[in-house]
Design a protein around this motif. Structure first.
Motif, PDB file in Angstrom:
ATOM      1  N   PHE A   1       0.811  -1.218   0.000  1.00 32.83           N
ATOM      2  CA  PHE A   1       0.000   0.000   0.000  1.00 32.83           C
ATOM      3  C   PHE A   1       0.846   1.271   0.000  1.00 32.83           C
TER       4      PHE A   1
ATOM      5  N   THR B   1       3.121   1.518  -3.400  1.00 34.84           N
ATOM      6  CA  THR B   1       2.445   1.809  -4.661  1.00 34.84           C
ATOM      7  C   THR B   1       1.855   3.215  -4.707  1.00 34.84           C
ATOM      8  N   GLY B   2       2.026   3.996  -3.629  1.00 35.37           N
ATOM      9  CA  GLY B   2       1.436   5.339  -3.616  1.00 35.37           C
ATOM     10  C   GLY B   2      -0.016   5.326  -3.168  1.00 35.37           C
TER      11      GLY B   2
ATOM     12  N   ARG C   1      -9.645  -5.876 -10.003  1.00 29.72           N
ATOM     13  CA  ARG C   1      -9.745  -4.415  -9.950  1.00 29.72           C
ATOM     14  C   ARG C   1     -11.201  -3.986  -9.727  1.00 29.72           C
TER      15      ARG C   1
ATOM     16  N   VAL D   1     -12.332  -4.610  -6.142  1.00 30.84           N
ATOM     17  CA  VAL D   1     -11.781  -3.624  -5.217  1.00 30.84           C
ATOM     18  C   VAL D   1     -12.544  -2.307  -5.355  1.00 30.84           C
ATOM     19  N   ARG D   2     -12.823  -1.912  -6.592  1.00 27.96           N
ATOM     20  CA  ARG D   2     -13.551  -0.648  -6.811  1.00 27.96           C
ATOM     21  C   ARG D   2     -14.930  -0.708  -6.154  1.00 27.96           C
TER      22      ARG D   2
ATOM     23  N   TYR E   1      -7.172   7.408  -6.616  1.00 25.37           N
ATOM     24  CA  TYR E   1      -7.457   5.990  -6.353  1.00 25.37           C
ATOM     25  C   TYR E   1      -6.489   5.034  -7.047  1.00 25.37           C
ATOM     26  N   GLU E   2      -5.672   5.533  -7.963  1.00 24.39           N
ATOM     27  CA  GLU E   2      -4.828   4.602  -8.723  1.00 24.39           C
ATOM     28  C   GLU E   2      -3.810   3.904  -7.826  1.00 24.39           C
ATOM     29  N   GLY E   3      -3.180   4.678  -6.919  1.00 23.98           N
ATOM     30  CA  GLY E   3      -2.180   4.073  -6.033  1.00 23.98           C
ATOM     31  C   GLY E   3      -2.795   3.009  -5.139  1.00 23.98           C
TER      32      GLY E   3
ATOM     33  N   LEU F   1      -5.484   1.181  -5.911  1.00 23.11           N
ATOM     34  CA  LEU F   1      -5.795   0.012  -6.751  1.00 23.11           C
ATOM     35  C   LEU F   1      -4.529  -0.786  -7.065  1.00 23.11           C
ATOM     36  N   ARG F   2      -3.414  -0.082  -7.266  1.00 27.19           N
ATOM     37  CA  ARG F   2      -2.160  -0.795  -7.550  1.00 27.19           C
ATOM     38  C   ARG F   2      -1.750  -1.692  -6.384  1.00 27.19           C
TER      39      ARG F   2
ATOM     40  N   GLU G   1      -1.632  -4.960 -14.616  1.00 31.46           N
ATOM     41  CA  GLU G   1      -1.998  -5.390 -15.968  1.00 31.46           C
ATOM     42  C   GLU G   1      -0.868  -5.018 -16.915  1.00 31.46           C
TER      43      GLU G   1
ATOM     44  N   GLU H   1       1.383  -3.473 -19.759  1.00 22.66           N
ATOM     45  CA  GLU H   1       1.440  -2.154 -20.424  1.00 22.66           C
ATOM     46  C   GLU H   1       0.894  -2.283 -21.834  1.00 22.66           C
ATOM     47  N   ARG H   2       0.028  -1.311 -22.196  1.00 26.20           N
ATOM     48  CA  ARG H   2      -0.525  -1.389 -23.548  1.00 26.20           C
ATOM     49  C   ARG H   2       0.328  -0.615 -24.529  1.00 26.20           C
TER      50      ARG H   2
END
Lengths: 762, 154
Positions: free
Chosen positions: B92, B95-96, B123, B126-127, B140-142, B144-145, B151, B153-154
């Motif tokens: 936690f 990951t920020g 994901r 968790v959301r 919220y990104e940190g 969720l990470r 996932e 990288e695209r």
């Protein structure tokens, strides 16, 4: 790994995860009482009388009214025109009129009932339109070239009016302070704040105390975003006045409702653009008028307006520019600092204007920006020549490549055209409409104009008896993570290990006034000083050892490791007593700015960004859901990439909230959305996926702007890009023009009915 | 009036009006200040605690409802975490997931409840679990990470 570019865990992380971190409201002092504030129910009124009936108050409760002030009735910021308590008049709903203290929080609330105030309501000015005809709080202008001639020559003149609304900070920890007097009359204030020395100055000014009699200590700050820049000074004064009145420590903590009702918001803004363009889409003339709603008192509006003026032309080339900017007075709580500090409003406007121009010329949003974006060596309208780190085009190209922006936009445009041709645009129950939008933005890092030069912020470093270096600054970690980034900078600059360096708590009795924690200046300006002062103190330890260096915490001679730096430092400290150095920030000599003409280099450098947002719009309700944001930001050098990206992720979501959800409705000067049930910020379910890609123009160190290891300020940058990108995406999805935010379903419906299109009103 | 309940596994008695907010009892009487007040009306989730194993908003729970029940706060939940919760708490910070930290205790309590029933949430899971916990810092990104598997990288 703790070096520059690594992401070590933040030192306060586990204390925050486990609930051990102490915020202001978690603290209690022996014998402490609680304060409460009586507030005006009127937007504008004469106060006829204030009566206090002690018999109606809980036992022992004390009150403070304007007559009890020991000195000037003003909160000292840039000036002291903001009253501590309303005097003969009240100028906004929620303005503090009187204060009480009592043994418990409940008793303090009950004590408010012991007041009887007679008001004579007066007419109130509650809109920018109404305020426009009245004398402004502040005004500014800038002229470059000959705008009228350039407009007359232009192939096309495009006009636009763009509006943005109030935004409330909603730091999760509300504002709060504890004040206590010692027997010798010295005052100590603890609290949640960004700027300990602002609070100290306000206290000495109003209470007639000397600097050394007032100690201000920041507790763990549960979010700031600018909302804890100026307002803590007023709350600290209220707490101190109550502590003085009751002879005990007093805690004054706002609940969410009170915090929303009375504290500052982002300035609502109206920007009028008249732009001359050539046939091939190049800017020929920018004529810009900015109106900002300053609320009842100037507070920081003059500097917000200044930053707004200096970002209103966007990251674009144009030689002939005229800008007129006014902060207007309305009867609402003073609007003040909020992440971005005036820039997000005007960048929304210029980005929307660029989209309108593109639409008129049949260009796509990427093309109009590629043709006009500034590059290294270009001049801003202020005359500033842009440095080699100017990255508008790299950001734009990278975000377009990563998102296949042009292809994706054409696909979605074609889908919308097909639906329109088939006549099912308005069909109920249809599939959500997809849209994509792009924005380009920039943010000047550090104080505007000559601010840093006037302040000459000091940072101090000293040797501790155990040989560690202690660095002292007044910066507060409000979540952004300077408690992690500063040690990285100091260790890397000194050749030390992280454990060789420690940082003092922000406490005015200990640390020098290294300025406020604002303006994206913490890493870039104060971090730069930390690097210099740490290296200078290391060199002091190395005196008498020519040819020696320090690496990884070891003193090295050309032959190899000699001894641990800490051992040598401990010896020096033992032999010589205190060893301490203070250095002050000095902006580069070339950075000069004329505050009267607004010409020159307003900022030492700029950070750059480009966003692409993809949204889904429900065709029946016009509710907008952001699905994906790609943000490409050029930050010079990311000291701590995880925290740097965290700033961009969080700022981007704040921008989307402002663009889509956060609407402050006013009725008779009262905010109708004065609680979290009605003032809606994005939940995790409202939030898109946010992909951040950092570009770093100065990875090899140095740079023309003086940030440590090439780092630029980043905290506010992401607030500038989200709103215009989302507005463009809504237009792409629906064909409805979006001249204002928040773009709520109600407003989208009204604009659709009024014939608003991406090119203006049909 | 006294109300007895289990707080982080320990028997406690709290004095107070039956309608006192559990939040205030925990913070002011029992010294458990890890639980935060963000709005006082059940919107923000900062005051989340577990009541008999389920996450509740302690600003909306009156003291009398706690009689004889199990209350767990962030202090208890993070004292000796095990299994997936321990792993998540370690990630936690890295990951920020933490910035200012004011929402963090409530989020940790909510996540502990999720992980107790689902050790490897997606994901989206968790959301859904965090829908009632506002964070103003991270986007919220940190957070969720820390929870959801990375996932590609695209």
């Amino acid at each position: 790994m703790n070096g520059i570019g690594a992401s070590p865990p933040r030192p306060d992380g586990f204390a925050k995860v486990s609930g051990a971190a102490r915020y202001l409201d978690d603290l209690s002092l022996p014998g402490m009482w609680h304060g409460a504030t009586l507030r005006s129910p009127h937007a504008h009124a004469r106060i006829r009388s204030i009566a206090w009936d002690a018999a109606l108050a809980p036992d022992g409760a004390v009150c403070v009214t304007v007559g009890d002030l020991p000195g000037p009735n003003g909160v000292q910021l840039i000036d002291d025109g903001w009253p501590i308590l309303a005097g003969a008049f009240t100028h906004h709903v929620g303005e503090p009129v009187a204060l009480v203290a009592a043994p418990t929080r409940l008793a303090a609330q009950q004590a408010l009932q012991a007041f009887t105030v007679t008001y004579e309501p007066l007419d109130a000015v509650l809109s920018l339109e109404a305020a426009e005809a009245l004398p402004p709080l502040y005004q500014l202008g800038m002229d470059s070239g000959d705008v009228d001639a350039a407009l007359a020559r232009a192939d096309l003149v495009v006009e636009g009016e763009y509006r943005t609304g109030h935004q409330e900070h909603i730091y999760i920890e509300c504002n709060g302070m504890i004040a206590s007097y010692a027997e010798d009359g010295a005052l100590t204030v603890l609290g949640s704040m960004q700027c300990p020395y602002y609070v100290q100055k306000a206290l000495t000014h109003a209470l007639g105390l000397a600097d050394e009699q007032v100690r201000v200590r920041a507790t763990t700050v549960g979010g700031g975003f600018g909302g804890k820049e100026d307002f803590p000074s007023a709350i600290a004064l209220h707490a101190a006045l109550l502590a003085r009145a009751c002879g005990r420590p007093v805690k004054l903590v706002y609940d969410r409702h009170e915090d929303i009702v009375c504290t500052s918001k982002r300035h609502p803004t109206l920007v009028r653009h008249r732009t001359g363009v050539t046939r091939d889409g190049r800017l020929a003339a920018l004529d810009i008028e900015i109106l900002m709603d300053g609320g009842a008192y100037t507070t920081l509006s003059s500097v917000v307006l200044s930053r707004a003026l200096l970002h209103s032309f966007g990251p674009y080339r144009c030689a002939d520019v005229r800008i007129r900017a006014r902060a207007l007075r309305t009867h609402t709580a003073p609007n003040s600092a909020f992440r971005g500090f005036g820039a997000p409003q005007v960048e929304f406007a210029i980005e929307r204007q660029m989209d309108r121009i593109a639409h008129r010329l049949g260009l796509d949003p990427l093309e109009i920006r590629l043709r006009n974006a500034v590059a290294p060596g270009d001049r801003l309208p202020t005359g500033q020549i842009l440095d080699a780190g100017t990255s508008a085009l790299p950001c734009l190209e990278e975000v377009a490549r990563r998102t296949r922006f042009r292809e994706r936009r054409q696909e979605l445009e074609a889908a919308r055209a097909r639906r329109a041709a088939e006549g099912d645009e308005d069909q109920n129950g249809a599939e959500p409409r997809r849209g994509i939008g792009l924005s380009l933005y920039f943010h000047g890092a550090g104080f505007t104009g000559n601010g840093e030069r006037m302040m000459k912020s000091p940072v101090t470093a000293r040797l501790l008896p155990d040989g560690r270096i202690e660095v002292l600054t007044a910066m507060t970690d409000m979540g952004q993570g300077c408690s992690a980034v500063f040690p990285q900078i100091a260790a890397a600059a000194g050749g030390l290990l992280p454990e060789d360096v420690t940082f003092a708590e922000p406490d005015t009795a200990e640390v020098p006034d290294s300025g406020p924690t604002v303006a994206s200046r913490t890493t870039m300006i104060v971090g730069g000083l930390i690097a210099r002062v740490t290296a200078a103190l290391r060199d002091r330890v190395l005196e008498g050892l020519p040819g020696h260096t320090v690496r990884d915490g070891w003193i090295e001679s050309p032959a190899g490791r000699v001894e641990r730096f800490r051992d040598a430092a401990r010896r020096l400290r033992a032999e010589h007593g205190p060893v301490e150095l203070t250095l002050r920030h000095e902006p580069p000599a070339w950075q000069t700015f004329d505050e009267t003409t607004y010409r020159g280099a307003a900022y030492p450098t700029y950070a750059w960004g480009a966003d692409v947002v993809e949204v889904e719009v429900d065709p029946d309700t016009l509710a907008v859901r952001p699905l994906q944001v790609t943000a490409v930001c050029e930050v010079g050098r990311a000291i701590h990439p995880t925290l740097c990206a965290g700033q961009i992720e969080g700022g981007t979501l704040q921008a989307l909230g402002w663009a889509l959800l956060e609407e402050m409705k006013l009725e008779d000067g009262r905010y109708l959305n004065d609680r979290l049930a009605t003032y809606v910020i994005p939940t995790i379910l409202d939030s898109p996926r946010i992909d951040v890609h950092l570009l770093e123009s100065h990875r090899d160190g140095g740079g023309p702007f003086g940030g440590p290891f090439g780092a630029k300020g980043v905290g506010e940058l992401p607030m500038d890009g989200g709103a215009p990108a989302v507005a463009q995406a809504i237009e792409n999805a629906t064909g409805i023009g979006v001249p204002a935010i928040p773009a709520t379903p109600e407003r989208l419906l009204a604009w659709q009915r009024a014939g608003q299109t991406p090119g203006g009103v049909r | 009036m006294s109300t007895a309940f289990l707080l982080n596994g320990r028997a406690v008695e709290a004095d107070g009006h039956p309608m006192s907010r559990l939040l205030d009892v925990l913070r002011e009487q029992l010294g458990h200040t890890g639980t935060k007040e963000g709005c006082g009306e059940g919107e923000c989730g900062a005051c989340t605690v577990r009541l008999d194993g389920s996450p509740v908003l302690s600003c909306l729970v009156p003291l009398f409802q706690c009689a004889g029940r199990r209350i767990e706060t962030v202090e208890g939940i993070t004292a000796a975490p095990e299994g997936p919760l321990r792993d998540a708490l370690e990630r936690f910070v890295a990951t920020g997931g933490v910035q200012c930290g004011a929402c963090t205790p409530g989020i940790v309590v909510t996540l502990a409840s999720l992980l107790a029933s689902n050790a490897t949430p997606s994901r989206e899971e968790v959301r859904t679990a965090l829908a009632g916990n506002l964070c103003r810092c991270t986007g919220y990104e940190g957070i969720l990470r820390a929870l959801a598997p990375a996932e590609p990288e695209r």
